[in-house]
Scaffold this motif. Structure first.
Motif, PDB file in Angstrom:
ATOM      1  N   ARG A 169       0.776  -1.213   0.004  1.00  0.00           N
ATOM      2  CA  ARG A 169      -0.108   0.013  -0.093  1.00  0.00           C
ATOM      3  C   ARG A 169       0.887   1.289   0.015  1.00  0.00           C
ATOM      4  O   ARG A 169       0.566   2.070  -0.651  1.00  0.00           O
ATOM      5  CB  ARG A 169      -1.107   0.175   1.141  1.00  0.00           C
ATOM      6  N   TRP A 170       1.959   1.107   0.754  1.00  0.00           N
ATOM      7  CA  TRP A 170       2.735   2.347   0.675  1.00  0.00           C
ATOM      8  C   TRP A 170       3.556   2.676  -0.596  1.00  0.00           C
ATOM      9  O   TRP A 170       3.639   3.889  -0.944  1.00  0.00           O
ATOM     10  CB  TRP A 170       3.917   2.182   2.015  1.00  0.00           C
ATOM     11  N   GLN A 180       1.085   4.177  -2.680  1.00  0.00           N
ATOM     12  CA  GLN A 180       0.814   5.663  -2.461  1.00  0.00           C
ATOM     13  C   GLN A 180       1.950   6.503  -2.927  1.00  0.00           C
ATOM     14  O   GLN A 180       1.887   7.510  -3.702  1.00  0.00           O
ATOM     15  CB  GLN A 180       0.693   5.827  -1.011  1.00  0.00           C
ATOM     16  N   GLU A 181       3.219   6.006  -2.679  1.00  0.00           N
ATOM     17  CA  GLU A 181       4.402   6.828  -2.974  1.00  0.00           C
ATOM     18  C   GLU A 181       4.548   6.798  -4.516  1.00  0.00           C
ATOM     19  O   GLU A 181       5.516   7.766  -5.109  1.00  0.00           O
ATOM     20  CB  GLU A 181       5.815   6.182  -2.544  1.00  0.00           C
ATOM     21  N   ARG A 191       2.361   7.475  -6.744  1.00  0.00           N
ATOM     22  CA  ARG A 191       1.266   8.507  -7.281  1.00  0.00           C
ATOM     23  C   ARG A 191       2.119   9.622  -7.879  1.00  0.00           C
ATOM     24  O   ARG A 191       2.820   9.979  -6.957  1.00  0.00           O
ATOM     25  CB  ARG A 191       0.230   8.726  -6.325  1.00  0.00           C
ATOM     26  N   TYR A 231       3.307  12.843  -5.373  1.00  0.00           N
ATOM     27  CA  TYR A 231       3.269  12.505  -3.738  1.00  0.00           C
ATOM     28  C   TYR A 231       4.464  12.992  -3.162  1.00  0.00           C
ATOM     29  O   TYR A 231       5.564  13.047  -3.635  1.00  0.00           O
ATOM     30  CB  TYR A 231       3.348  10.891  -3.680  1.00  0.00           C
ATOM     31  N   GLY A 263       3.401   8.332   7.150  1.00  0.00           N
ATOM     32  CA  GLY A 263       4.109   8.603   6.032  1.00  0.00           C
ATOM     33  C   GLY A 263       5.704   8.910   6.304  1.00  0.00           C
ATOM     34  O   GLY A 263       6.520   9.496   5.508  1.00  0.00           O
TER      35      GLY A 263
END
Length: 260
Positions: free
Chosen positions: A33-34, A37-38, A40, A43, A233
């Motif tokens: 998941r991280w 996210q990173e 994207r 970010y 984060g």
């Protein structure tokens, strides 16, 4: 689970329990998941800067401060007290200690007004203003450096439950400057700030538990703190969790200790 890790970070301030260590499945899910996210576009990791930059410019804050009565405002009024704090911070360039690049250099008159207002707010018992005065006096950029006074202001704010000052006192004890080096005291303050949601303190709790510095060594508990900080984060905390996932080994590993 990942949901449990996220829930812990939201509820941390309401209890005193340490975050649960992630199992192997949860560790891999967190990393997945991280990473998504990173990857994207656009970010950026959450800022660790304090105080956070105001969303209003100086002119807007000045009008709001005037509406509160300007110099005759009541520091105890929650709304006006916060306006005054943001106005004082903006007068000082928004940085207090050079933590954020400022687009505007404050004038000597603005610095004088900002420090006077910050000091008044701190004297009224506002924890964030006490922390602000501590930053001002510890850095020596906006005012003459005074480490002893800075420590007293941080202690004032920390005793009122202000997490940022708890973290600063932890750093002072951890490094032995300007307070005596005391790893156990550092851990106590880091833990208090971590339970109030500061990701850097969560990360440092993990580091201390991993190395056994100031607290009994406990790798599994360390990973719990790393996972919690990673959910907020924190880049270095995420790296610690990734080390476990990439090695495909249980969370109670000892090999992490080789890097500490």
């Amino acid at each position: 689970s990942c949901a449990a890790a996220a829930a812990w970070t939201r509820e941390a301030a309401h209890g005193s329990a340490d975050p649960p260590p992630p199992d192997e499945h949860t560790t891999r899910q967190l990393v997945k998941r991280w990473t998504a996210q990173e990857e994207r576009p656009g970010y950026a990791p959450p800022s660790q800067n304090w105080p956070p930059p105001s969303r209003s410019d100086l002119a807007t804050l000045r009008r709001a401060f005037t509406a509160c009565g300007a110099e005759s405002f009541d520091p105890g009024h929650h709304g006006c007290g916060e306006v005054a704090f943001q106005y004082a911070t903006s007068l000082l360039g928004g940085t207090l200690c050079g933590h954020i690049e400022s687009e505007r250099e404050p004038s000597e008159e603005e610095i004088s007004e900002g420090i006077g207002l910050m000091k008044r707010l701190a004297a009224s018992g506002m924890p964030s203003a006490a922390c602000g005065m501590a930053y001002i006096l510890s850095c020596g950029i906006l005012a003459e450096e005074d480490e002893e006074a800075a420590v007293r202001y941080h202690q004032q704010a920390a005793s009122a439950g202000f997490a940022q000052s708890m973290q600063e006192i932890a750093i002072m004890h951890y490094l032995g400057d300007p307070l005596p080096q005391d790893a156990a005291a550092a851990v106590r303050y880091y833990r208090q700030a971590a339970l109030l949601g500061l990701s850097q303190s969560m990360f440092m709790m993990g580091e201390c538990l991993l190395s056994g510095e100031g607290i009994a060594q406990d790798t599994a508990s360390a990973l719990g703190w790393f996972a919690a900080a990673g959910e907020l984060g924190h880049c270095s905390a995420r790296s610690r969790i990734r080390e476990v996932a990439e090695r495909d080994i249980p969370v109670n590993v000892s090999s992490l200790m080789e890097e500490v």
